[in-house]
Enzyme design. Structure first.
Site, PDB file in Angstrom:
ATOM      1  N   ASP A  87       0.342   9.276  -5.907  1.00 47.46           N
ATOM      2  CA  ASP A  87      -0.430   8.187  -5.303  1.00 47.46           C
ATOM      3  C   ASP A  87      -0.546   7.058  -6.309  1.00 47.46           C
ATOM      4  O   ASP A  87      -0.831   7.291  -7.492  1.00 47.46           O
ATOM      5  CB  ASP A  87      -1.834   8.654  -4.903  1.00 47.46           C
ATOM      6  CG  ASP A  87      -1.839   9.476  -3.616  1.00 47.46           C
ATOM      7  OD1 ASP A  87      -0.751   9.737  -3.072  1.00 47.46           O
ATOM      8  OD2 ASP A  87      -2.935   9.862  -3.173  1.00 47.46           O
ATOM      9  N   ARG A 135       4.247  10.376   5.030  1.00 49.89           N
ATOM     10  CA  ARG A 135       3.976   9.543   3.843  1.00 49.89           C
ATOM     11  C   ARG A 135       5.080   9.669   2.793  1.00 49.89           C
ATOM     12  O   ARG A 135       4.860  10.142   1.690  1.00 49.89           O
ATOM     13  CB  ARG A 135       2.629   9.881   3.224  1.00 49.89           C
ATOM     14  CG  ARG A 135       1.458   9.552   4.126  1.00 49.89           C
ATOM     15  CD  ARG A 135       0.144   9.641   3.370  1.00 49.89           C
ATOM     16  NE  ARG A 135      -0.990   9.249   4.219  1.00 49.89           N
ATOM     17  CZ  ARG A 135      -2.232   9.121   3.792  1.00 49.89           C
ATOM     18  NH1 ARG A 135      -2.525   9.342   2.517  1.00 49.89           N
ATOM     19  NH2 ARG A 135      -3.190   8.759   4.617  1.00 49.89           N
TER      20      ARG A 135
END
Length: 488
Positions: free
Chosen positions: A243, A295
């Site tokens: 992330d 994602r």
């Protein structure tokens, strides 16, 4: 007293006005590139150059070191690489180019796999190395599994180089890159990372701070720049595998192998977090393997270049986004799952079609397999993107070759390219560049400082009138005298 009050009111109003103007145009981040299209063009040029060199070699020489992958070809052809490890820093491409890691610093050897005290790390441990103030190139004395007690918080200018050993990082917190720069993470396994925190952790030799609870990311990038993550194998983490949020930029994520995870990669903190408009990330030569859901990445704002990756599996979608990110997909292979409701590569998350029609999402030379399809958007190719498209990403047909070593070197690979879920094998549907430019000219003017005039908002006008009213009121109250600001 009246003068003091007036001055304070003017200062507060002016500060608010400047804040609105600063967050409305000409945003920039440290290491943000002013011309992201030029970076995308350079990546493809390097790929084509490496492939051309490989094609000129005799057949018996082709598989020795020249793979056509420009990162690997940069250092693997040096038989003496183990004695010249820091040359790896020359090999990064894309937005992370220039990430120095620990280049120029001493070699630090991890000899102790323990993590007993995160507030006072033992010399010889990985934690002791990554918090030092000076640049360090960190290698490993032998293969080891490092089970972290809490987040592994890095200081700037560090390289973790797992070549020559089999290194696993797992446990609580895993890797945190927060407000740092020039980090290289190469050839390690990161897996089974769990949330942890509410404790004190050392972030430098002289600072120990309280940390709240972490999310359980494999690698968390927070407000950091010039980051390169290469040849890692990531799986089974609680939150994201990688992330990057809160104004991070100048990132290259390359040659990694992702598997067994739901939310693989998040790029961008929040749709309304304007600093992430300067996020620039290159995602190249990765293999997205078995048991992934979504994602790959999920993008908010920013410019994301997805080039020459092998998407062999997803359950919901491969690439998603919101907040008007630019997504430049070039020369990838997308293999759709058997589920007829999950054939689309792209997903605009929580956004109506009328809102995303002008978003610049483009596909150029991607190979679509088993019914996969990419929904582009944008007003069509403009002069702004002509430079990026001038090099055709013809290398998509060589995806197996470019990603054959994705992940940690020596790990087992699916030699069929992840085709087990494709049903019909290789497809024949190929997208050849239905691309769009961002129709919003002001968008790039604001973000990358093209010299476009700042937009005038209702809030700006209102605050300007407030300042004028305050000045007038204070002058009247002071019997018409002009406010004076004493020098002493």
């Amino acid at each position: 007293m009246l003068q003091t009050i007036c001055i304070l009111l003017i200062c507060l109003s002016t500060s608010s006005l400047l804040f609105i103007r600063a967050t409305s145009f000409n945003l920039s981040l440290p290491h943000q590139h002013p011309d992201p299209e030029a970076v995308a063009h350079d990546v493809q040029r390097r790929v084509d150059a490496s492939i051309s060199i490989r094609q000129l070699l005799p057949t018996q020489e082709k598989d020795k070191c020249q793979t056509g992958n420009p990162i690997d070809d940069c250092w693997r052809c040096d038989a003496n690489w183990a004695n010249n490890r820091q040359r790896l820093a020359d090999c990064v491409i894309g937005f992370g180019q220039g990430a120095l890691g620990g280049r120029g610093g001493q070699i630090y050897i991890v000899t102790d796999s323990s993590d007993r005290d995160p507030t006072n790390p033992t010399p010889g441990t990985l934690r002791y190395g990554v918090i030092q103030d000076e640049p360090l190139w960190i290698i490993f004395f032998t293969s080891m599994t490092i089970k972290l007690k809490h987040e592994l918080i890095f200081n700037s200018y560090k390289t973790i180089d797992g070549r020559g050993a089999n290194v696993h990082i797992t446990g609580n917190g895993c890797i945190t890159l927060q407000y740092v720069s020039h980090i290289i993470i190469h050839n390690i396994h990161v897996h089974n990372c769990k949330p942890s925190g509410n404790t004190n952790i050392a972030s430098s030799p002289t600072h120990v701070g309280y940390r709240g609870r972490s999310d359980g990311d494999g690698i968390s990038i927070f407000g950091s720049q010039k980051i390169w993550i290469d040849h890692c194998t990531l799986s089974y983490c609680t939150d994201g595998l990688i992330d990057a949020i809160m104004g991070s930029t100048g990132i290259t994520i390359s040659n990694n192998y992702f598997s067994h995870h739901d939310e693989v990669m998040l790029l961008g903190h929040d749709d309304k977090y304007v600093l992430d408009s300067g996020m620039q990330v290159t995602i190249a030569f990765n293999r997205f393997g078995e048991a992934l859901v979504q994602r790959m990445p999920r993008c908010r704002r920013g410019y994301i270049h997805v080039v020459n990756n092998d998407f062999t599996y997803w359950e919901m979608y491969a690439i998603g986004g919101s907040g008007n990110p630019t997504i430049n997909s070039q020369g990838n292979r997308y293999i759709a799952p058997a589920d007829p409701n999950a054939k689309e590569v792209t997903k605009r998350v929580d956004t109506e079609e009328g809102e995303w029609t002008d978003w610049n999402w483009r596909t150029d030379g991607d190979i679509m397999v088993n019914g996969a399809f990419f929904v582009p958007s944008g007003a069509g190719l403009s002069a702004q993107y002509a430079k990026a498209s001038s090099v055709e990403p013809k290398s998509a047909g060589l995806i197996n070759q470019l990603t054959m070593n994705a992940g940690v070197f020596g790990d087992p690979r699916d030699n069929n390219g992840g085709m087990s879920n494709s049903g019909n094998g290789y497809g024949t549907s190929t997208s050849t560049g239905s691309a769009g430019s961002g129709g919003d000219g002001d968008y790039f003017g604001m973000i990358f400082g093209s010299g476009a005039p700042p937009p005038t908002s209702t809030s700006t006008i209102f605050l300007s009138l407030v300042i004028i009213l305050i000045l007038y009121t204070c002058m009247v109250a002071n019997h018409g005298a002009i406010l004076s600001f004493p020098l002493s």
